[in-house]
Design an enzyme around this catalytic site. Structure first.
Site, PDB file in Angstrom:
ATOM      1  N   ASP A  57      43.104  31.407  33.910  1.00 12.47           N
ATOM      2  CA  ASP A  57      42.452  30.176  33.442  1.00 12.47           C
ATOM      3  C   ASP A  57      43.450  29.484  32.511  1.00 12.47           C
ATOM      4  O   ASP A  57      44.607  29.920  32.398  1.00 12.47           O
ATOM      5  CB  ASP A  57      41.130  30.540  32.727  1.00 12.47           C
ATOM      6  CG  ASP A  57      40.098  29.420  32.814  1.00 12.47           C
ATOM      7  OD1 ASP A  57      40.479  28.246  32.588  1.00 12.47           O
ATOM      8  OD2 ASP A  57      38.917  29.703  33.089  1.00 12.47           O
ATOM      9  N   GLN A  95      42.850  49.641  53.016  1.00 11.23           N
ATOM     10  CA  GLN A  95      44.230  49.708  52.532  1.00 11.23           C
ATOM     11  C   GLN A  95      45.127  50.005  53.730  1.00 11.23           C
ATOM     12  O   GLN A  95      44.851  50.905  54.510  1.00 11.23           O
ATOM     13  CB  GLN A  95      44.392  50.844  51.509  1.00 11.23           C
ATOM     14  CG  GLN A  95      43.461  50.744  50.326  1.00 11.23           C
ATOM     15  CD  GLN A  95      44.057  49.932  49.191  1.00 11.23           C
ATOM     16  OE1 GLN A  95      44.997  49.181  49.389  1.00 11.23           O
ATOM     17  NE2 GLN A  95      43.497  50.068  48.019  1.00 11.23           N
ATOM     18  N   THR A 126      47.378  41.695  47.235  1.00  7.77           N
ATOM     19  CA  THR A 126      47.892  42.228  48.510  1.00  7.77           C
ATOM     20  C   THR A 126      47.100  41.690  49.702  1.00  7.77           C
ATOM     21  O   THR A 126      47.532  41.839  50.837  1.00  7.77           O
ATOM     22  CB  THR A 126      47.869  43.764  48.517  1.00  7.77           C
ATOM     23  OG1 THR A 126      46.600  44.183  48.044  1.00  7.77           O
ATOM     24  CG2 THR A 126      48.958  44.343  47.652  1.00  7.77           C
ATOM     25  N   ARG A 142      37.887  54.950  46.374  1.00 12.69           N
ATOM     26  CA  ARG A 142      37.019  55.557  47.379  1.00 12.69           C
ATOM     27  C   ARG A 142      37.328  56.992  47.787  1.00 12.69           C
ATOM     28  O   ARG A 142      36.385  57.735  48.078  1.00 12.69           O
ATOM     29  CB  ARG A 142      36.944  54.630  48.599  1.00 12.69           C
ATOM     30  CG  ARG A 142      36.104  53.398  48.294  1.00 12.69           C
ATOM     31  CD  ARG A 142      36.363  52.279  49.247  1.00 12.69           C
ATOM     32  NE  ARG A 142      37.716  51.761  49.121  1.00 12.69           N
ATOM     33  CZ  ARG A 142      38.214  50.763  49.847  1.00 12.69           C
ATOM     34  NH1 ARG A 142      37.461  50.198  50.755  1.00 12.69           N
ATOM     35  NH2 ARG A 142      39.446  50.344  49.657  1.00 12.69           N
ATOM     36  N   ASP A 191      39.804  45.708  34.713  1.00 11.41           N
ATOM     37  CA  ASP A 191      40.547  44.979  35.759  1.00 11.41           C
ATOM     38  C   ASP A 191      39.840  43.661  36.078  1.00 11.41           C
ATOM     39  O   ASP A 191      39.179  43.526  37.103  1.00 11.41           O
ATOM     40  CB  ASP A 191      40.644  45.872  37.000  1.00 11.41           C
ATOM     41  CG  ASP A 191      41.572  45.296  38.055  1.00 11.41           C
ATOM     42  OD1 ASP A 191      42.371  44.403  37.725  1.00 11.41           O
ATOM     43  OD2 ASP A 191      41.489  45.745  39.214  1.00 11.41           O
ATOM     44  N   LEU A 192      40.000  42.685  35.181  1.00 12.22           N
ATOM     45  CA  LEU A 192      39.284  41.411  35.335  1.00 12.22           C
ATOM     46  C   LEU A 192      40.141  40.326  35.982  1.00 12.22           C
ATOM     47  O   LEU A 192      39.641  39.252  36.296  1.00 12.22           O
ATOM     48  CB  LEU A 192      38.767  40.934  33.970  1.00 12.22           C
ATOM     49  CG  LEU A 192      37.774  41.864  33.279  1.00 12.22           C
ATOM     50  CD1 LEU A 192      37.253  41.237  31.998  1.00 12.22           C
ATOM     51  CD2 LEU A 192      36.607  42.229  34.199  1.00 12.22           C
ATOM     52  N   LYS A 193      41.419  40.585  36.123  1.00  8.81           N
ATOM     53  CA  LYS A 193      42.332  39.634  36.788  1.00  8.81           C
ATOM     54  C   LYS A 193      42.089  38.210  36.285  1.00  8.81           C
ATOM     55  O   LYS A 193      41.782  37.288  37.052  1.00  8.81           O
ATOM     56  CB  LYS A 193      42.185  39.721  38.307  1.00  8.81           C
ATOM     57  CG  LYS A 193      42.557  41.092  38.880  1.00  8.81           C
ATOM     58  CD  LYS A 193      42.553  41.090  40.395  1.00  8.81           C
ATOM     59  CE  LYS A 193      43.094  42.363  41.002  1.00  8.81           C
ATOM     60  NZ  LYS A 193      42.262  43.556  40.824  1.00  8.81           N
ATOM     61  N   LYS A 227      38.581  52.832  35.697  1.00  2.00           N
ATOM     62  CA  LYS A 227      38.791  51.393  35.896  1.00  2.00           C
ATOM     63  C   LYS A 227      37.451  50.697  36.116  1.00  2.00           C
ATOM     64  O   LYS A 227      36.671  51.105  36.975  1.00  2.00           O
ATOM     65  CB  LYS A 227      39.694  51.140  37.101  1.00  2.00           C
ATOM     66  CG  LYS A 227      39.975  49.649  37.328  1.00  2.00           C
ATOM     67  CD  LYS A 227      41.032  49.430  38.373  1.00  2.00           C
ATOM     68  CE  LYS A 227      40.493  49.206  39.747  1.00  2.00           C
ATOM     69  NZ  LYS A 227      39.988  47.836  40.012  1.00  2.00           N
TER      70      LYS A 227
END
Ligand code: C5P
Length: 236
Positions: free
Chosen positions: A73, A196, A125, A217, A68-70, A41
């Protein structure tokens, strides 16, 4: 070729390792230390630092890429960005469902026929129930809002969504078997939680219905990433 949404044979193929690094060199070093990892990722930090180098190096190593650019626009801008992402050969790309149906449909139209599949972000989240109600003025509870966003993504033609492992069983029953769920918030038994709070083990997340797991991690910050990876594969 498109990603297999149900890679049940080999649990290790369900694990996407998050390359949350500030430089391409650090990211590629880890990639080369872990040749068994097939799916990586690339998030905003690394993409902004040196995205094209990293994506090119991952493709040169025949790796699958979760970009994963979320994106969020106006439809035309997101659609154009998605068109470029298909040229990078990304396998998954994220866009925010809260950008709306027109944005998601425009994005989907650009990736159709390519190897890139779109995943929706329902709700970050990091947004608490209180923030959702008081700041964002959303009048439904978090689980209902998440379900509404994921259903909207499915209606817009997206392949799947990113969600918490705690949401996946419920969402799976609403959306059926053909929708792809990718879950972060996964921790091997006994691992540090970091920031988390609501986590599941890899085995629990897969049993709950996740197609793919994102793990960062516990592998990337481990003293020995190779043995951390092996341990996680055994835990799946
Ligand atoms: O290091 P860790 O395993 O927590 O990393 C998980 C990855 O998944 C990170 O790249 C993070 O941005 C992402 N993520 C997350 N929680 C979410 C959504 C995405 O941790 N709710």
């Amino acid at each position: 070729m498109k990603i297999n949404l149900n890679p049940e044979k080999d649990p290790a193929s369900k694990i996407i390792v998050a390359l949350d690094f500030p430089t391409a060199i650090a990211a590629i070093n880890l990639c080369d230390r872990l040749p068994e990892v097939s799916f990586w990722k690339v998030g905003l930090e690394l993409f902004i630092a040196d995205g094209s180098t990293v994506l090119r190096e991952l493709k040169a190593r025949n790796k699958k890429i979760f970009l994963d650019l979320k994106l969020h626009d106006i439809p035309n801008t997101v659609a154009s960005a998605c068109r470029i992402a298909t040229k990078y050969g990304a396998d998954f790309l994220t866009i925010h469902a809260s950008g709306g149906k027109a944005m998601m449909q425009a994005a989907q139209a650009e990736v159709r026929g390519s190897t890139t599949q779109l995943l929706a972000i329902s709700l970050l989240t990091s947004i608490s129930a209180q923030e959702l109600a008081s700041d964002l003025k959303v009048s439904v509870e978090v689980p209902e809002y998440v379900a509404e966003m994921v259903v909207l993504a499915q209606k817009s033609g997206l392949t799947g969504a990113v969600c918490s492992p705690h949401e996946v069983a419920n969402l799976r029953s609403l959306l059926g078997d053909d929708f792809c769920f990718v879950t972060p918030g996964v921790r091997p038994t006994g691992a540090a939680l970091g920031d988390q709070s609501r986590v599941m083990t890899p085995k629990q997340a897969i049993a709950a219905g996740a197609n793919y797991l994102v793990i960062g991690r516990p592998i990337t910050a481990a003293i020995d990433p190779v043995s951390a990876w092996k341990q996680i594969c055994q835990d799946c």
